[in-house]
Design a protein around this motif. Structure first.
Motif, PDB file in Angstrom:
ATOM      1  N   THR A 143      57.505  42.239 -22.004  1.00  0.00           N
ATOM      2  CA  THR A 143      57.163  41.500 -23.216  1.00  0.00           C
ATOM      3  C   THR A 143      56.173  42.280 -24.072  1.00  0.00           C
ATOM      4  O   THR A 143      56.327  42.372 -25.293  1.00  0.00           O
ATOM      5  N   VAL A 144      55.177  42.869 -23.437  1.00  0.00           N
ATOM      6  CA  VAL A 144      54.184  43.654 -24.177  1.00  0.00           C
ATOM      7  C   VAL A 144      54.827  44.887 -24.801  1.00  0.00           C
ATOM      8  O   VAL A 144      54.581  45.198 -25.978  1.00  0.00           O
ATOM      9  N   ILE A 145      55.678  45.562 -24.059  1.00  0.00           N
ATOM     10  CA  ILE A 145      56.313  46.777 -24.573  1.00  0.00           C
ATOM     11  C   ILE A 145      57.214  46.466 -25.761  1.00  0.00           C
ATOM     12  O   ILE A 145      57.165  47.139 -26.798  1.00  0.00           O
ATOM     13  N   ILE A 146      58.023  45.421 -25.635  1.00  0.00           N
ATOM     14  CA  ILE A 146      58.929  45.072 -26.731  1.00  0.00           C
ATOM     15  C   ILE A 146      58.150  44.542 -27.929  1.00  0.00           C
ATOM     16  O   ILE A 146      58.523  44.795 -29.081  1.00  0.00           O
ATOM     17  N   SER A 147      57.047  43.839 -27.692  1.00  0.00           N
ATOM     18  CA  SER A 147      56.215  43.359 -28.804  1.00  0.00           C
ATOM     19  C   SER A 147      55.615  44.516 -29.585  1.00  0.00           C
ATOM     20  O   SER A 147      55.576  44.494 -30.816  1.00  0.00           O
ATOM     21  N   ILE A 148      55.152  45.529 -28.878  1.00  0.00           N
ATOM     22  CA  ILE A 148      54.599  46.709 -29.542  1.00  0.00           C
ATOM     23  C   ILE A 148      55.690  47.431 -30.328  1.00  0.00           C
ATOM     24  O   ILE A 148      55.475  47.847 -31.476  1.00  0.00           O
ATOM     25  N   ALA A 149      56.868  47.564 -29.733  1.00  0.00           N
ATOM     26  CA  ALA A 149      57.992  48.198 -30.449  1.00  0.00           C
ATOM     27  C   ALA A 149      58.356  47.402 -31.691  1.00  0.00           C
ATOM     28  O   ALA A 149      58.631  47.977 -32.750  1.00  0.00           O
ATOM     29  N   PHE A 150      58.331  46.083 -31.601  1.00  0.00           N
ATOM     30  CA  PHE A 150      58.615  45.214 -32.738  1.00  0.00           C
ATOM     31  C   PHE A 150      57.621  45.467 -33.870  1.00  0.00           C
ATOM     32  O   PHE A 150      58.016  45.626 -35.029  1.00  0.00           O
ATOM     33  N   MET A 151      56.334  45.536 -33.537  1.00  0.00           N
ATOM     34  CA  MET A 151      55.314  45.766 -34.562  1.00  0.00           C
ATOM     35  C   MET A 151      55.456  47.143 -35.201  1.00  0.00           C
ATOM     36  O   MET A 151      55.292  47.293 -36.410  1.00  0.00           O
ATOM     37  N   VAL A 152      55.771  48.146 -34.406  1.00  0.00           N
ATOM     38  CA  VAL A 152      55.939  49.500 -34.937  1.00  0.00           C
ATOM     39  C   VAL A 152      57.137  49.560 -35.886  1.00  0.00           C
ATOM     40  O   VAL A 152      57.068  50.167 -36.963  1.00  0.00           O
ATOM     41  N   ILE A 153      58.230  48.908 -35.514  1.00  0.00           N
ATOM     42  CA  ILE A 153      59.421  48.912 -36.368  1.00  0.00           C
ATOM     43  C   ILE A 153      59.148  48.179 -37.677  1.00  0.00           C
ATOM     44  O   ILE A 153      59.573  48.632 -38.753  1.00  0.00           O
ATOM     45  N   VAL A 154      58.436  47.051 -37.606  1.00  0.00           N
ATOM     46  CA  VAL A 154      58.081  46.337 -38.840  1.00  0.00           C
ATOM     47  C   VAL A 154      57.215  47.218 -39.726  1.00  0.00           C
ATOM     48  O   VAL A 154      57.406  47.285 -40.946  1.00  0.00           O
ATOM     49  N   PHE A 155      56.272  47.933 -39.136  1.00  0.00           N
ATOM     50  CA  PHE A 155      55.420  48.848 -39.885  1.00  0.00           C
ATOM     51  C   PHE A 155      56.256  49.947 -40.550  1.00  0.00           C
ATOM     52  O   PHE A 155      56.045  50.284 -41.720  1.00  0.00           O
ATOM     53  N   LEU A 156      57.223  50.500 -39.814  1.00  0.00           N
ATOM     54  CA  LEU A 156      58.081  51.553 -40.375  1.00  0.00           C
ATOM     55  C   LEU A 156      58.927  51.036 -41.528  1.00  0.00           C
ATOM     56  O   LEU A 156      59.087  51.722 -42.547  1.00  0.00           O
ATOM     57  N   ILE A 157      59.460  49.838 -41.378  1.00  0.00           N
ATOM     58  CA  ILE A 157      60.264  49.266 -42.465  1.00  0.00           C
ATOM     59  C   ILE A 157      59.410  49.061 -43.700  1.00  0.00           C
ATOM     60  O   ILE A 157      59.832  49.353 -44.825  1.00  0.00           O
TER      61      ILE A 157
END
Length: 82
Positions: free
Chosen positions: A61-75
């Motif tokens: 959950t923590v890993i996917i949450s961090i990936a989610f935030m990074v992808i939102v930042f990139l978009i």
């Protein structure tokens, strides 16, 4: 919309679905409270909690949450640069 935005959008969709499913499959915190009431807090299961499915799900959950935030930042960075 360029290729990088499309890829990030698809990854964001995959991360969001995975995050929803992982959170739904986790047990609630109330499940661990029953051992506090019954007094069975020192058993094999509680001592080896790091190897359990629940601990794996928490880490995932923590890993996917961090990936989610990074992808939102990139978009958002792609939209600002356009």
């Amino acid at each position: 919309m360029n290729t990088a935005e499309i890829v990030c959008s698809i990854l964001l969709l995959i991360c969001s679905i995975a995050l929803i499913l992982i959170i739904l499959f986790q047990k609630g915190r109330d499940a661990s409270m029953s051992s506090a009431i019954t007094g069975s807090s020192s058993n094999f299961y509680s001592r080896n909690k790091r190897a359990t499915r629940e601990e794996f799900m928490k880490r995932l959950t923590v890993i996917i949450s961090i990936a989610f935030m990074v992808i939102v930042f990139l978009i958002n960075m792609f939209e600002i640069s356009v």
